[in-house]
Design an enzyme around this catalytic site. Structure first.
Site, PDB file in Angstrom:
ATOM      1  N   ARG A  75      39.188  40.991  55.099  1.00  0.00           N
ATOM      2  CA  ARG A  75      38.523  40.071  56.006  1.00  0.00           C
ATOM      3  C   ARG A  75      39.582  39.137  56.551  1.00  0.00           C
ATOM      4  O   ARG A  75      40.482  38.729  55.802  1.00  0.00           O
ATOM      5  CB  ARG A  75      37.471  39.227  55.286  1.00  0.00           C
ATOM      6  CG  ARG A  75      36.274  39.966  54.814  1.00  0.00           C
ATOM      7  CD  ARG A  75      35.284  39.006  54.175  1.00  0.00           C
ATOM      8  NE  ARG A  75      34.059  39.671  53.828  1.00  0.00           N
ATOM      9  CZ  ARG A  75      33.771  40.137  52.608  1.00  0.00           C
ATOM     10  NH1 ARG A  75      34.622  39.991  51.611  1.00  0.00           N
ATOM     11  NH2 ARG A  75      32.631  40.749  52.399  1.00  0.00           N
ATOM     12  N   HIS A 133      36.737  26.309  26.556  1.00  0.00           N
ATOM     13  CA  HIS A 133      36.243  26.260  27.940  1.00  0.00           C
ATOM     14  C   HIS A 133      34.733  26.419  28.026  1.00  0.00           C
ATOM     15  O   HIS A 133      34.072  25.767  28.837  1.00  0.00           O
ATOM     16  CB  HIS A 133      36.911  27.339  28.802  1.00  0.00           C
ATOM     17  CG  HIS A 133      38.386  27.164  28.905  1.00  0.00           C
ATOM     18  ND1 HIS A 133      39.248  27.710  27.979  1.00  0.00           N
ATOM     19  CD2 HIS A 133      39.144  26.508  29.808  1.00  0.00           C
ATOM     20  CE1 HIS A 133      40.484  27.395  28.315  1.00  0.00           C
ATOM     21  NE2 HIS A 133      40.449  26.658  29.413  1.00  0.00           N
TER      22      HIS A 133
HETATM   23  N1  URA Z   1      31.277  39.833  46.582  1.00  0.00           N
HETATM   24  C1  URA Z   1      32.480  40.286  47.035  1.00  0.00           C
HETATM   25  O1  URA Z   1      33.491  40.184  46.349  1.00  0.00           O
HETATM   26  N2  URA Z   1      32.530  40.841  48.267  1.00  0.00           N
HETATM   27  C2  URA Z   1      31.439  40.960  49.058  1.00  0.00           C
HETATM   28  O2  URA Z   1      31.564  41.464  50.186  1.00  0.00           O
HETATM   29  C3  URA Z   1      30.202  40.480  48.572  1.00  0.00           C
HETATM   30  C4  URA Z   1      30.152  39.925  47.319  1.00  0.00           C
END
Ligand code: URA
Length: 269
Positions: free
Chosen positions: A178, A7
């Site tokens: 999120r 890879h």
């Molecule tokens: N990388 C992540 O995984 N989360 C964040 O909030 C910022 C960068």
């Protein structure tokens, strides 16, 4: 015949016995990190990439006669695992992730640097190398070098650094609580998780440390992780261009200095 890894598209001959690697996620950051490494540590940089296939871009730098690689891992555990596994096959023994992160403790600011002592294993890849009971911990010598580097550099650059446990997820959206960008839903099992990790003293979210530290620990190799803070989830989730610039600049400065210190310590040992 020189060993070739699939890879990364690299041969043992190309890496010239390199034992150290810096691992950003983004292939676009590899040339900049290699240049900083060469410039700051008084070394030389190979011209152009040794190889660039998919998300894996590799440059070779010479730091006072010691070859040091910079290889991008791509995002997340599965692609990071391939990079670490194949670099280990080529003889690399010290792995330092240099990445970006979202802080979850309110006292951590954008531009600060987080040094991981270990990682909560919320990834899937590490479980396919070692059972979940196996701890994802950074190697003490790498942690010490990163702390020493951060102590030396932080006052002049004006940021703070923090040392502690990171949480590594397999998704940027749901597992970091999120709303996913299409349906706007956070699955029930992740609702309230950020508060739980915060109460347990976890400093930040990112996506590769658990895989890196589990592989390195179980292979008997040295692994560590340092990240620059792009956002603080307690105060907001916007990543601005300035936050990106600051977080990246500070973390690269610490990682480069730490490699230099490790090389010096290893030479003296
Ligand atoms: N990388 C992540 O995984 N989360 C964040 O909030 C910022 C960068």
């Amino acid at each position: 015949m020189s060993r070739h890894v699939y890879h990364l598209d690299l041969t043992e001959e190309q890496v010239r016995g390199a034992r150290y690697v810096l691992l950003p996620g983004d292939p676009g950051r590899v040339p900049m990190i290699a240049e900083r490494l060469a410039g700051q540590a008084g070394g030389k940089m190979s011209h152009g990439a040794l190889a660039h296939r998919r998300e894996y871009c590799t440059h070779l730098t010479d730091v006072r006669g010691v070859p040091v690689l910079v290889t991008s891992t791509g995002i997340g555990g599965p692609s990071a695992a391939i990079a670490i596994d194949e670099l280990a096959q080529l003889g690399v023994t010290t792995f330092i992730r240099v990445g970006t992160t979202g802080a979850i403790q309110d006292y951590i600011q954008v531009g600060d640097v987080v040094i991981a002592t270990g990682a909560v294993r919320l990834d899937g890849a590490s479980v396919q190398y070692a059972p979940i009971e196996y701890p994802a911990v950074a190697h003490h010598e790498v942690i010490l070098a990163l702390i020493q580097a951060a102590r030396q550099i932080a006052p002049s650059l004006g940021y703070r650094f923090h040392v502690g446990v990171t949480a590594s997820t397999d998704t940027f959206y749901p597992a970091q609580e999120r709303k996913d960008s299409f349906s706007g839903y956070v699955p029930r099992r992740f609702q309230g998780m950020t508060e739980e990790w915060r109460r347990l003293g976890v400093l930040n979210y990112e996506m590769e440390a658990a895989t890196l530290l589990t592989l390195c620990g179980s292979f008997g190799l040295r692994g560590g992780c340092v990240t620059g803070v792009l956002a603080n989830r307690a105060s907001g989730d916007q990543v601005t261009a300035e936050a990106l610039r600051l977080g990246q600049a500070n973390v690269v400065a610490v990682a480069v200095k730490a490699v230099e210190l490790l090389i010096k310590t290893d030479r003296e040992a």
